[in-house]
Motif scaffolding. Structure first.
Motif, PDB file in Angstrom:
ATOM      1  N   ILE B  32       0.399  -1.308   0.051  1.00 37.82           N
ATOM      2  CA  ILE B  32      -0.157   0.089   0.353  1.00 37.82           C
ATOM      3  C   ILE B  32       1.122   1.171  -0.150  1.00 37.82           C
ATOM      4  O   ILE B  32       0.704   2.069  -1.063  1.00 37.82           O
ATOM      5  N   ALA B  33       1.562   1.519   0.876  1.00 33.35           N
ATOM      6  CA  ALA B  33       2.800   2.379   0.685  1.00 33.35           C
ATOM      7  C   ALA B  33       4.158   2.690  -0.014  1.00 33.35           C
ATOM      8  O   ALA B  33       3.812   3.741  -1.042  1.00 33.35           O
ATOM      9  N   LEU B  34       3.892   1.992  -1.022  1.00 35.70           N
ATOM     10  CA  LEU B  34       4.818   1.774  -2.081  1.00 35.70           C
ATOM     11  C   LEU B  34       3.760   2.441  -3.427  1.00 35.70           C
ATOM     12  O   LEU B  34       4.048   3.079  -4.315  1.00 35.70           O
ATOM     13  N   ILE B  35       2.667   2.095  -3.220  1.00 41.05           N
ATOM     14  CA  ILE B  35       1.405   2.228  -4.130  1.00 41.05           C
ATOM     15  C   ILE B  35       0.889   3.434  -4.204  1.00 41.05           C
ATOM     16  O   ILE B  35       0.907   4.954  -4.660  1.00 41.05           O
ATOM     17  N   ALA B  36       0.940   4.024  -2.903  1.00 40.79           N
ATOM     18  CA  ALA B  36       0.681   5.067  -2.494  1.00 40.79           C
ATOM     19  C   ALA B  36       1.459   6.699  -3.184  1.00 40.79           C
ATOM     20  O   ALA B  36       1.761   7.216  -3.530  1.00 40.79           O
ATOM     21  N   LEU B  37       3.270   6.064  -2.255  1.00 39.01           N
ATOM     22  CA  LEU B  37       4.403   7.241  -2.399  1.00 39.01           C
ATOM     23  C   LEU B  37       4.927   7.051  -4.386  1.00 39.01           C
ATOM     24  O   LEU B  37       4.959   8.205  -4.356  1.00 39.01           O
ATOM     25  N   VAL B  38       4.302   6.574  -4.935  1.00 46.55           N
ATOM     26  CA  VAL B  38       4.824   5.961  -6.402  1.00 46.55           C
ATOM     27  C   VAL B  38       3.635   7.644  -7.015  1.00 46.55           C
ATOM     28  O   VAL B  38       3.928   8.264  -7.952  1.00 46.55           O
ATOM     29  N   LEU B  90      -5.181  -3.300  -8.788  1.00 45.03           N
ATOM     30  CA  LEU B  90      -3.822  -2.464  -8.713  1.00 45.03           C
ATOM     31  C   LEU B  90      -2.804  -3.146  -7.359  1.00 45.03           C
ATOM     32  O   LEU B  90      -1.698  -3.707  -7.949  1.00 45.03           O
ATOM     33  N   PHE B  91      -4.002  -2.861  -6.481  1.00 41.11           N
ATOM     34  CA  PHE B  91      -3.623  -4.141  -4.918  1.00 41.11           C
ATOM     35  C   PHE B  91      -2.164  -5.517  -5.647  1.00 41.11           C
ATOM     36  O   PHE B  91      -1.472  -6.160  -5.073  1.00 41.11           O
ATOM     37  N   ILE B  92      -3.920  -6.424  -6.370  1.00 41.92           N
ATOM     38  CA  ILE B  92      -3.219  -7.904  -6.616  1.00 41.92           C
ATOM     39  C   ILE B  92      -2.022  -7.459  -8.081  1.00 41.92           C
ATOM     40  O   ILE B  92      -1.178  -8.429  -7.295  1.00 41.92           O
ATOM     41  N   ALA B  93      -2.128  -7.158  -9.257  1.00 40.15           N
ATOM     42  CA  ALA B  93      -1.254  -6.841  -9.939  1.00 40.15           C
ATOM     43  C   ALA B  93      -0.155  -6.604  -9.048  1.00 40.15           C
ATOM     44  O   ALA B  93       0.916  -7.185  -9.294  1.00 40.15           O
ATOM     45  N   VAL B  94       0.067  -5.318  -7.990  1.00 46.46           N
ATOM     46  CA  VAL B  94       1.658  -4.689  -7.297  1.00 46.46           C
ATOM     47  C   VAL B  94       1.873  -5.823  -6.810  1.00 46.46           C
ATOM     48  O   VAL B  94       3.012  -6.660  -6.839  1.00 46.46           O
ATOM     49  N   SER B  95       1.357  -6.239  -6.022  1.00 45.08           N
ATOM     50  CA  SER B  95       1.855  -7.339  -4.813  1.00 45.08           C
ATOM     51  C   SER B  95       2.307  -8.137  -5.335  1.00 45.08           C
ATOM     52  O   SER B  95       3.245  -9.346  -5.224  1.00 45.08           O
ATOM     53  N   ASN B  96       1.473  -9.129  -7.024  1.00 41.05           N
ATOM     54  CA  ASN B  96       1.656 -10.380  -7.338  1.00 41.05           C
ATOM     55  C   ASN B  96       3.185 -10.308  -8.259  1.00 41.05           C
ATOM     56  O   ASN B  96       3.989 -10.707  -8.400  1.00 41.05           O
ATOM     57  N   PHE B 209      -9.375 -11.562 -11.190  1.00 43.81           N
ATOM     58  CA  PHE B 209      -9.968 -11.137 -10.007  1.00 43.81           C
ATOM     59  C   PHE B 209     -10.808 -10.025 -10.500  1.00 43.81           C
ATOM     60  O   PHE B 209     -12.215  -9.211 -10.155  1.00 43.81           O
ATOM     61  N   ALA B 210     -10.116  -9.291 -11.412  1.00 43.93           N
ATOM     62  CA  ALA B 210     -10.858  -7.324 -10.923  1.00 43.93           C
ATOM     63  C   ALA B 210     -12.409  -7.908 -12.376  1.00 43.93           C
ATOM     64  O   ALA B 210     -13.286  -7.500 -11.974  1.00 43.93           O
ATOM     65  N   ILE B 211     -11.840  -9.149 -13.615  1.00 48.37           N
ATOM     66  CA  ILE B 211     -13.123  -8.627 -14.228  1.00 48.37           C
ATOM     67  C   ILE B 211     -13.873 -10.013 -13.775  1.00 48.37           C
ATOM     68  O   ILE B 211     -15.281  -9.691 -14.073  1.00 48.37           O
TER      69      ILE B 211
END
Lengths: 89, 239
Positions: B32-38, B90-96, B209-211
């Protein structure tokens, strides 16, 4: 062979058979679905985004049965309620 | 050896009574911190016309393509549903994708995270349905096409939520385990290939998951019952 060892042996064999048999059907079905989707995309390339989306949704649905078998195998191996070292530990 | 040892839930960093900080939680916060920071760094200087930065270009492309996909899948204006579904993706893609970084354990490799995400979808479907078409009409849709189908509709909803959670968990956990096992057997080239394959399946699973979430929300929101429509038509005509 005492009962705990017997339960362990049967669980291991069952888990192997569960995942082996359970993935045959979905794999064949997904291959069929992919084949038909490719044929449809070749016939109508403009609709390819719709077709690909529907293909993915359909594949996810078909995969569910294989996932259920996988979950059962995992439960039998790692969360077996009849095997006391698993429940005690 | 039980289900917990297969997931980052087992690694506990700190514990106060019943509350424990385990690896799943820590890596969720890291993601979460990474996504928010970017996103924060990119959106500090946004320009409307003129030369955009590459980060803005990339984020605009990402948001546009997700919005396009949602709009096509739902056949209606995607803007109300964009934050929820894009957040999931975004959360699932970034963490994967970050799972190839050494030392990082994907939080979606734990059944807790995937169950939480599936619960979010399970709760979001009635919320979106009720805010879109009204509470009575949405609840009436559970009795379509025949009132006896009510328990089967409920069971269907529960089972597809379970399937969402287990599908994502199974894919991510098995990718990690396969990599670990291969490292013990053939440590030179094959684990790298399996890691890259894990990247591909991770992105595909995020998309699925998203679809699926989009399709479930669409089926709840696009509900049209012939009886309800005809009654509405008649009330319109009468007055």
């Amino acid at each position: 062979m005492d009962s705990q060892t017997l339960i362990a042996v049967v669980s291991i064999i069952t888990a192997g058979f569960t995942i082996a048999l359970g993935s045959i059907g979905p794999a064949l079905a997904e291959g069929r679905a992919l084949c038909e989707a490719l044929r449809a995309i070749a016939q109508q390339p403009d609709e390819s985004s719709t077709l690909i989306r529907i293909l993915f949704v359909g594949l996810a649905m078909v995969e569910s049965t294989a996932i259920y078998c996988f979950v059962v195998a995992m439960i039998v191996l790692f969360a077996n309620p009849f095997w006391s070292p698993a429940t005690g530990g | 050896m039980n289900l917990d040892t297969m997931s980052p839930d087992q690694v506990v960093y700190a514990q106060w009574g019943v509350v424990s900080i385990n690896a799943t939680l820590v890596y969720t916060w890291v993601t979460i911190a990474l996504i928010a920071l970017v996103v924060h760094l990119v959106t500090r200087k946004l320009v409307i016309s003129g030369k955009r930065t590459r980060g803005q270009q990339f984020l605009e492309w990402a948001v546009e393509s997700i919005r396009e996909e949602i709009g096509q899948a739902m056949n209606r204006d995607p803007r109300p549903y964009l934050p929820f579904i894009a957040g999931l993706f975004l959360f699932i893609a970034v963490s994967n994708v970050l799972s190839v970084v050494p030392g990082y354990v994907s939080p979606t490799a734990s059944l807790s995270t995937t169950a939480a995400l599936a619960l979010c979808v399970f709760l979001a479907v009635p919320v979106f349905g009720m805010t879109s078409i009204g509470i009575k009409r949405y609840l009436k849709s559970y009795f379509e096409p025949f009132w006896l189908m009510f328990p089967f509709n409920i069971i269907g909803e529960l089972s597809r939520t379970l399937a969402l959670a287990v599908r994502l968990f199974g894919n991510m956990m098995s990718a990690g385990k396969v990599a670990a096992i291969l490292l013990a057997i053939t440590p030179l080239l094959f684990p790298i290939i399996m890691n890259l394959f894990g990247l591909l399946t991770g992105l595909v699973q995020a998309y699925i998951f998203a679809i699926l979430a989009t399709v479930y929300i669409a089926s709840a929101v696009n509900v049209t019952s012939k009886q309800v429509d005809r009654r509405e038509e008649m009330t319109e005509q009468l007055g």
